[in-house]
Design an enzyme around this catalytic site. Sequence first.
Site, PDB file in Angstrom:
ATOM      1  N   LEU A  33      -0.848  -8.469   2.926  1.00 22.85           N
ATOM      2  CA  LEU A  33       0.362  -8.328   3.739  1.00 22.85           C
ATOM      3  C   LEU A  33       0.951  -9.690   4.096  1.00 22.85           C
ATOM      4  CD1 LEU A  33      -0.893  -5.385   5.941  1.00 22.85           C
ATOM      5  CD2 LEU A  33       0.744  -5.284   4.060  1.00 22.85           C
ATOM      6  N   HIS A  43      -2.130   6.853   7.824  1.00 20.45           N
ATOM      7  CA  HIS A  43      -1.986   5.586   7.098  1.00 20.45           C
ATOM      8  C   HIS A  43      -2.659   5.633   5.733  1.00 20.45           C
ATOM      9  CE1 HIS A  43      -1.937   1.287   6.237  1.00 20.45           C
ATOM     10  NE2 HIS A  43      -3.218   1.403   5.940  1.00 20.45           N
ATOM     11  N   ASP A  52       4.805  -2.790  10.111  1.00 19.26           N
ATOM     12  CA  ASP A  52       4.341  -3.460  11.329  1.00 19.26           C
ATOM     13  C   ASP A  52       3.320  -4.548  11.009  1.00 19.26           C
ATOM     14  OD1 ASP A  52       5.549  -1.761  13.601  1.00 19.26           O
ATOM     15  OD2 ASP A  52       4.626  -0.231  12.336  1.00 19.26           O
ATOM     16  N   ASN A  62       7.173   2.148  12.409  1.00 17.82           N
ATOM     17  CA  ASN A  62       6.570   3.417  12.844  1.00 17.82           C
ATOM     18  C   ASN A  62       5.559   3.237  13.968  1.00 17.82           C
ATOM     19  OD1 ASN A  62       3.981   2.780  11.640  1.00 17.82           O
ATOM     20  ND2 ASN A  62       4.813   3.396   9.646  1.00 17.82           N
ATOM     21  N   HIS A  75       0.825  -1.212   0.000  1.00 20.05           N
ATOM     22  CA  HIS A  75       0.000   0.000   0.000  1.00 20.05           C
ATOM     23  C   HIS A  75       0.856   1.259   0.000  1.00 20.05           C
ATOM     24  CE1 HIS A  75       0.717  -1.144   4.213  1.00 20.05           C
ATOM     25  NE2 HIS A  75       0.737   0.149   4.463  1.00 20.05           N
ATOM     26  N   PHE A 117      -4.435 -29.288   2.834  1.00 19.54           N
ATOM     27  CA  PHE A 117      -3.575 -28.254   3.400  1.00 19.54           C
ATOM     28  C   PHE A 117      -3.240 -27.144   2.413  1.00 19.54           C
ATOM     29  CE2 PHE A 117      -2.046 -32.048   6.063  1.00 19.54           C
ATOM     30  CZ  PHE A 117      -3.154 -31.928   6.886  1.00 19.54           C
ATOM     31  N   GLU A 137       2.814 -24.600   4.750  1.00 20.10           N
ATOM     32  CA  GLU A 137       2.219 -24.658   3.411  1.00 20.10           C
ATOM     33  C   GLU A 137       2.091 -23.282   2.776  1.00 20.10           C
ATOM     34  OE1 GLU A 137       0.917 -28.189   5.736  1.00 20.10           O
ATOM     35  OE2 GLU A 137       0.765 -26.032   6.098  1.00 20.10           O
TER      36      GLU A 137
END
Length: 706
Positions: free
Chosen positions: A128, A273, A167, A197, A76, A459, A431
């Site tokens: 993320l 953000h 983070d 941050n 982002h 899995f 996995e």
Amino acid sequence: MALAKAASINDDIHDLTMRAFRCYVLDLVEQYEGGHPGSAMGMVAMGIALWKYTMKYSTNDPTWFNRDRFVLSNGHVCLFQYLFQHLSGLKSMTEKQLKSYHSSDYHSKCPGHPEIENEAVEVTTGPLGQGISNSVGLAIASKNLGALYNKPGYEVVNNTTYCIVGDACLQEGPALESISFAGHLGLDNLVVIYDNNQVCCDGSVDIANTEDISAKFRACNWNVIEVEDGARDVATIVKALELAGAEKNRPTLINVRTIIGTDSAFQNHCAAHGSALGEEGIRELKIKYGFNPSQKFHFPQEVYDFFSDIPAKGDEYVSNWNKLVSSYVKEFPELGAEFQSRVKGELPKNWKSLLPNNLPNEDTATRTSARAMVRALAKDVPNVIAGSADLSVSVNLPWPGSKYFENPQLATQCGLAGDYSGRYVEFGIREHCMCAIANGLAAFNKGTFLPITSSFYMFYLYAAPALRMAALQELKAIHIATHDSIGAGEDGPTHQPIAQSALWRAMPNFYYMRPGDASEVRGLFEKAVELPLSTLFSLSRHEVPQYPGKSSIELAKRGGYVFEDAKDADIQLIGAGSELEQAVKTARILRSRGLKVRILSFPCQRLFDEQSVGYRRSVLQRGKVPTVVIEAYVAYGWERYATAGYTMNTFGKSLPVEDVYEYFGFNPSEISKKIEGYVRAVKANPDLLYEFIDLTEKPKHDQNHL
């Protein structure tokens, strides 16, 4: 302990660059009132340290093979990457393109997250944790190539992978898996830079996470360097990167303390953000910085001049490497020719001839047939790098003479040993990172690697986001998923993936293949190697019959075909995967009762959809014949091909494989009764052909029986 502050270098131009960069970011976010400005403002010093002083790359040749790889895992923050591409002289990243961020321009090269289709973007990031996992794959790729091809005085592959995380990335599951695995492997060509941050979308990070990140990385065998003033101190970040480059035997984390929304009205606030600051806030910051508040989208000429030497430096990198490779090929002709083929992304010309044609006639599990294909290909094709998530004993992919890709310093208790030249990877029970790492391997340079992963089919649900990212990026890997449908048997419903088929069949740019016997495995595996996209094979643990003369290597590549024909058929049966056996046996019973039965084998819906209209109509005969699909998965998706289904509509059960099929009514006698009744119903009411009928009843066995 933080790294001591380094001696200052070029402080004035660094300061000017950082001030102008932050204002430019705010202008870009403000124009369409959307985007992510805060971290980009706080990370500028990192960017200067990387693009100006550290990374080895070419803006005139962004795909240069031995370039350092940069991955923005916190995707982002893409404005950070786009602006440094612009400053460093990437021709496609013009001012006009920068202004297309968050615009309605269909052809923008500045999407809301970095996308692999655009120059100088190694992998698409956004979800993320994916980017850092991809970075481990990129680092493994470089290590493997270096171990295979480098010679004294000829380091033809020695690049470093740099990855920035935030983070949030470090709270995601695949990131934690990959951090652990990279430390285990000792990937000293991987440098992760942490934009620390301490702010997340909902507030400060400590509302959900209070762990010691540096301690966690050290515990995972990482070299850790901490930088205190990461929002401004370029020189110390450069020093940290130099120390990372000198580290041997461990990957490096540079924990850089930054300030989100640096110097602005929303500094250190979660609003920085993903929100525009507002015109007044931008005006105030520009005045504070000594800039003309009415001037937008502006870098002073001094900033452009500061970065102006980068294109020529990149040209020199490429030229020197080309000369090195030319000398290398003369010195090592055979190895050099193989290396050049890998650089071009080519498989050996004879790869098809390596696949076995001597197929079994006796009952054989499709996982066993697939194993034979992987082993035959991997043995003599250096592009293949395969591995399993701690299930090598079950999927049994290692080929004769295979060497493990492993930390050469590792001494395991079980005696397993390897080095970086190995091409079989023990991923451990990871996995998700296994498949995300496969994406990194595939993205290193398309065709240089053919990643093959393996695990139980159930899995792969853990890895679904990584497989989706492979499809999104059109990356090529082959995934060997065994123990499919309810055939996992005694392991029970937790291990019986009755619903997953609908997900993979629906996924764009992705091939879900479910072969019914060894011939179909052979044809589909060849097709999977030819395809430019990823494939998942759904394979049986239990043995299935072979059908010489009926199943077809070539027709399987078309996704669906006529297995047994019948003129003026009363009913068509679609058999998929291990349930092809059920279709064949059911057809025999129906024929004994006077019905004319046509059988279709349907191992891959997407391949079938890619055939001509004429072919598809000749196989399916839609609207003419009632068609029942028999598969021990949910029916979703089959409505496009069949008029009824004998499928799963509940979770599985822990029973031996023969008994679990019996429990759910998957026996030819029961199936034939239902289909016979369906044929009669359609003859009485032809409108039933135009709705999908579920012929399966939920098990009515006595649950109270003791």
